[in-house]
Design a protein around this motif. Sequence first.
Motif, PDB file in Angstrom:
ATOM      1  N   GLU A 129      77.924 -39.256  53.104  1.00 48.10           N
ATOM      2  CA  GLU A 129      76.762 -39.622  53.814  1.00 48.10           C
ATOM      3  C   GLU A 129      77.147 -39.514  55.492  1.00 48.10           C
ATOM      4  N   GLN A 130      78.107 -40.284  55.583  1.00 45.19           N
ATOM      5  CA  GLN A 130      78.310 -40.202  57.118  1.00 45.19           C
ATOM      6  C   GLN A 130      78.980 -38.839  57.764  1.00 45.19           C
ATOM      7  N   SER A 131      79.632 -38.309  57.057  1.00 46.75           N
ATOM      8  CA  SER A 131      80.237 -36.873  57.691  1.00 46.75           C
ATOM      9  C   SER A 131      78.830 -36.163  57.907  1.00 46.75           C
ATOM     10  N   LEU A 132      78.025 -36.044  56.752  1.00 53.45           N
ATOM     11  CA  LEU A 132      76.883 -35.322  57.055  1.00 53.45           C
ATOM     12  C   LEU A 132      75.752 -35.834  58.362  1.00 53.45           C
ATOM     13  N   ILE A 133      75.897 -37.065  58.559  1.00 52.65           N
ATOM     14  CA  ILE A 133      75.153 -37.823  59.404  1.00 52.65           C
ATOM     15  C   ILE A 133      75.786 -37.332  60.541  1.00 52.65           C
ATOM     16  N   ASP A 134      77.006 -37.498  60.936  1.00 49.66           N
ATOM     17  CA  ASP A 134      77.750 -36.845  61.955  1.00 49.66           C
ATOM     18  C   ASP A 134      77.209 -35.577  62.422  1.00 49.66           C
ATOM     19  N   TYR A 135      77.318 -34.591  61.463  1.00 50.76           N
ATOM     20  CA  TYR A 135      77.081 -33.176  61.884  1.00 50.76           C
ATOM     21  C   TYR A 135      75.553 -33.099  62.214  1.00 50.76           C
ATOM     22  N   LEU A 136      74.753 -33.772  61.714  1.00 52.28           N
ATOM     23  CA  LEU A 136      73.378 -33.647  61.976  1.00 52.28           C
ATOM     24  C   LEU A 136      73.142 -34.250  63.267  1.00 52.28           C
ATOM     25  N   GLN A 137      73.732 -35.207  63.646  1.00 49.65           N
ATOM     26  CA  GLN A 137      73.407 -36.054  64.795  1.00 49.65           C
ATOM     27  C   GLN A 137      74.016 -35.238  66.073  1.00 49.65           C
ATOM     28  N   GLN A 138      75.148 -34.532  65.905  1.00 51.66           N
ATOM     29  CA  GLN A 138      75.839 -33.659  66.881  1.00 51.66           C
ATOM     30  C   GLN A 138      75.466 -32.411  67.182  1.00 51.66           C
ATOM     31  N   THR A 139      74.661 -31.867  66.019  1.00 53.45           N
ATOM     32  CA  THR A 139      74.351 -30.629  66.325  1.00 53.45           C
ATOM     33  C   THR A 139      72.854 -30.310  66.149  1.00 53.45           C
ATOM     34  N   GLY A 140      72.300 -31.247  65.407  1.00 47.88           N
ATOM     35  CA  GLY A 140      70.751 -31.089  65.030  1.00 47.88           C
ATOM     36  C   GLY A 140      70.431 -29.887  64.051  1.00 47.88           C
ATOM     37  N   ASP A 142      69.954 -28.591  61.017  1.00 48.96           N
ATOM     38  CA  ASP A 142      69.545 -28.957  59.265  1.00 48.96           C
ATOM     39  C   ASP A 142      69.335 -27.783  58.552  1.00 48.96           C
ATOM     40  N   ALA A 143      70.393 -27.138  58.118  1.00 49.48           N
ATOM     41  CA  ALA A 143      70.641 -25.851  57.362  1.00 49.48           C
ATOM     42  C   ALA A 143      70.832 -25.740  55.838  1.00 49.48           C
ATOM     43  N   ASN A 144      71.189 -26.676  55.336  1.00 50.19           N
ATOM     44  CA  ASN A 144      71.412 -26.672  53.764  1.00 50.19           C
ATOM     45  C   ASN A 144      70.342 -27.468  53.099  1.00 50.19           C
ATOM     46  N   PRO A 145      69.130 -27.004  52.496  1.00 50.83           N
ATOM     47  CA  PRO A 145      68.055 -27.425  51.603  1.00 50.83           C
ATOM     48  C   PRO A 145      68.232 -28.284  50.620  1.00 50.83           C
ATOM     49  N   VAL A 146      67.423 -29.443  50.442  1.00 50.99           N
ATOM     50  CA  VAL A 146      67.529 -30.110  49.260  1.00 50.99           C
ATOM     51  C   VAL A 146      66.564 -29.399  48.416  1.00 50.99           C
ATOM     52  N   LEU A 147      67.148 -29.441  47.075  1.00 52.40           N
ATOM     53  CA  LEU A 147      66.244 -28.701  46.134  1.00 52.40           C
ATOM     54  C   LEU A 147      65.372 -29.730  45.467  1.00 52.40           C
ATOM     55  N   VAL A 403      74.004 -20.935  52.811  1.00 50.03           N
ATOM     56  CA  VAL A 403      73.590 -21.903  54.100  1.00 50.03           C
ATOM     57  C   VAL A 403      73.558 -20.694  55.225  1.00 50.03           C
ATOM     58  N   GLY A 404      72.482 -21.001  56.074  1.00 50.10           N
ATOM     59  CA  GLY A 404      72.260 -20.331  57.404  1.00 50.10           C
ATOM     60  C   GLY A 404      71.225 -19.240  57.110  1.00 50.10           C
ATOM     61  N   LEU A 405      70.475 -19.286  56.079  1.00 47.96           N
ATOM     62  CA  LEU A 405      69.202 -18.507  56.147  1.00 47.96           C
ATOM     63  C   LEU A 405      68.054 -18.953  56.980  1.00 47.96           C
ATOM     64  N   LEU A 406      67.842 -20.306  57.075  1.00 49.90           N
ATOM     65  CA  LEU A 406      66.525 -20.847  57.483  1.00 49.90           C
ATOM     66  C   LEU A 406      67.041 -22.227  58.102  1.00 49.90           C
ATOM     67  N   ILE A 407      66.942 -22.383  59.136  1.00 54.62           N
ATOM     68  CA  ILE A 407      67.448 -23.827  59.940  1.00 54.62           C
ATOM     69  C   ILE A 407      66.233 -24.497  60.328  1.00 54.62           C
ATOM     70  N   HIS A 408      66.130 -25.737  60.039  1.00 53.34           N
ATOM     71  CA  HIS A 408      65.440 -26.766  60.720  1.00 53.34           C
ATOM     72  C   HIS A 408      66.048 -27.599  61.888  1.00 53.34           C
ATOM     73  N   GLN A 409      65.577 -27.658  62.971  1.00 52.59           N
ATOM     74  CA  GLN A 409      66.269 -27.939  64.025  1.00 52.59           C
ATOM     75  C   GLN A 409      65.799 -29.341  64.415  1.00 52.59           C
ATOM     76  N   ILE A 410      66.546 -30.530  64.215  1.00 51.84           N
ATOM     77  CA  ILE A 410      65.979 -31.855  64.206  1.00 51.84           C
ATOM     78  C   ILE A 410      66.292 -32.655  65.615  1.00 51.84           C
ATOM     79  N   ASN A 411      67.032 -31.778  66.629  1.00 54.09           N
ATOM     80  CA  ASN A 411      67.052 -32.447  67.900  1.00 54.09           C
ATOM     81  C   ASN A 411      65.933 -31.684  68.923  1.00 54.09           C
TER      82      ASN A 411
END
Length: 411
Positions: A129-140, A142-147, A403-411
């Motif tokens: 979880e933390q590695s994914l949080i770090d990526y989202l927090q630092q880049t914004g 959100d590119a890999n969707p939850v099914l 991954v990379g087809l559709l991105i949701h940017q959270i920042n």
Amino acid sequence: MPKIKPFRGIHPSQANAGQVVINLENLSISDAKVIRQGNPYSFVNMLVPKLDNLFLMGSKNELAFKKINENFEDFLEKGIYVRDAKPAIYVYQVVRSGLVQTGIWTITSIDDYLNNVVKKHELTSADREQSLIDYLQQTGIDANPVLITYPAVEQIESIIRETTIKQAEIHFSKEESEHRLWKIDDEVTLNNLLNEFSKLSATYIADGHHRAAAASLLGIQRRKLNLKHKGNEEYNFFTSVYMSTDQLRIYGFNRLVKDLNGLSTNDILKSLEKNFLIKESGKPVNPEDIHEFGMYLEGNWYQIRAKSEIIQTNNPLAKLDVSILQDYILSPVLNISDPRTDLRISYRGGKLPLTDLVNEVDTGKFDVAFILYPTGIEQLLEVADEGEVMPPKSTWFEPKFDVGLLIHQIN
């Protein structure tokens, strides 16, 4: 009733889509570097960026995230990526080996995850979880969707059908699969879709528990830091694809075990006789029904069927084949009490040929292989409805998203 909303998706231009998207399944760092070197348009540049100068101030992670952000902005400036002008909900379709799978690509409220509106069936690891949080927090990014899945609803399926008869915004083929993406941005259709989703009585995470958990934990942090928090900010949502249960495919997760706990083949077969019907087979055993297992041991195949008296029909978790294998073979016979942490057990999912498992046993890497019948979607929903957690490596869902087809940017 899940809370979804339209968003301004960022996606590759039609001309670049096939070069940009990438499949992360079994992708190693070394593979990523090779792809990056040969394809400057690949999304791998937002995962494993090339660091031009390691002597700059900052840790390697800090430099990597900085480079990822630079690469992403560069992709936008060059038109490799395009940000849609209006918020939209999307329809995504993938075709592999003749199988067509179609769903709604949107963003889902983190509150639905936190409040179990979107039901879970899997434990998550804090480290992952933390590695994914770090990526989202630092880049914004959100590119890999939850099914997420749900029992099919005709009104939603009708909107999907009406959308997919039109020309897709993006259409490309890659690695023996075909991908299409449509955009829904007219107000009438969006309102109809939002209304139908608000009526859903239950939705379930099929794949992506860690991604949903990471997005939710980060969202909680961001809420605390935002004194003007309103609830509609992008960090309150995570990217997700909703596919009805009839669109999904589940494949078995097979087990390989090293070390027979000091037992001989005869010892193991004798131990199993109490709870299983055992029949030696002259050919590979790929189970054709629930409560049937294949076992490959010392060059021989065995068909193993659980006796009716050990099947707890009123317990949705205990009657799963993965639970029966664990409770009546792996734990009492082979002394694997915790399959999450025991290094003697390994898992092979998806459509991996049985010959690959046979080879791993024959070469001495493992001592025995167990082949399982795939867990049914109804079984998974039943476990989730009871608030229970599936045993580890119970399901291998498809589709697996590139991954990379559709991105949701959270920042």
